[in-house]
Design a protein around this motif. Structure first.
Motif: not given
Ligand SMILES: [Mn+2]
Length: 195
Positions: A8-10, A12-18, A65-72
């Motif tokens: 779980a990575r949150k 200011g730019e993205t909030d990702i659950k993977l 950009h941020h979403t693609s980078e942060d999922i990587g």
């Protein structure tokens, strides 16, 4: 022994659950908010034989950009964690994959040391609405956060969508080979005895 991880990575730019299961079959749903990236992540899960669930909410009003980078980043962190001490894996994987007029080789070392060499230029700046340069940025983010060494080479190819797809499939297949258990050894695959 399951080889799974949830991130779980949150910011200011993205909030990702993977979450990943390295010994899966490509199950799961990928929801990044970016249609083209979801398509690439579906290919990745399927060809790596990794169950992969992604729920991402990012600042797509800025750009992708941020979403693609942060999922990587999150995918790299998850693979790193799921590999544990890396005992019994093949460690190295490579695949040369044809996709229509494109041919891409990906080679990966999941040995815990980062390097990234990427030679797969896409002439078109955009693939639909997706910035072509984000294909490289995704994989660099993965490699850095999985502590892996990844080389990607496009031998030839023209169509921007095909090149991106060829890169994702070839790299997924290389990761599959490297992450799979070696039936001949339960040891850590290094003469140093540690990875
Ligand atoms: Mn960036």
């Amino acid at each position: 022994m399951t080889r799974t991880a949830s991130i779980a990575r949150k910011t200011g730019e993205t909030d990702i659950k993977l979450s990943v299961n390295l010994d899966g079959d490509g199950a799961g749903t990928r929801s990044s908010g970016i249609g083209f990236l979801d398509h690439m992540l579906d290919l990745l899960a399927k060809h790596a034989m990794i169950d992969l669930d992604i729920q991402a909410v990012g600042d797509l009003h800025v750009d992708d950009h941020h979403t693609s980078e942060d999922i990587g980043i999150a995918f790299g962190q998850a693979v790193h964690e799921a590999l544990g001490n890396r005992a019994g894996i093949r460690r190295y994987g490579h695949f040369t994959l044809p996709m229509d007029e494109c041919l891409v080789t990906a080679a990966v070392d999941l040995g815990g040391r980062y390097a990234f060499e990427y030679h797969a230029p896409i002439a078109a700046a955009k693939i639909g609405t997706f910035d072509s340069e984000l294909v490289e940025h995704f994989w660099q983010s993965f490699a850095a956060n999985a502590n892996s060494n990844l080389h990607v080479v496009l031998h030839h190819g023209r169509n921007a969508h095909h090149i991106a797809e060829c890169v994702f499939k070839a790299t997924a297949r290389a990761i599959r080979m490297a992450a799979e258990s070696d039936p001949r050894s339960d040891a850590i695959p290094s003469t140093k005895g540690v990875l």
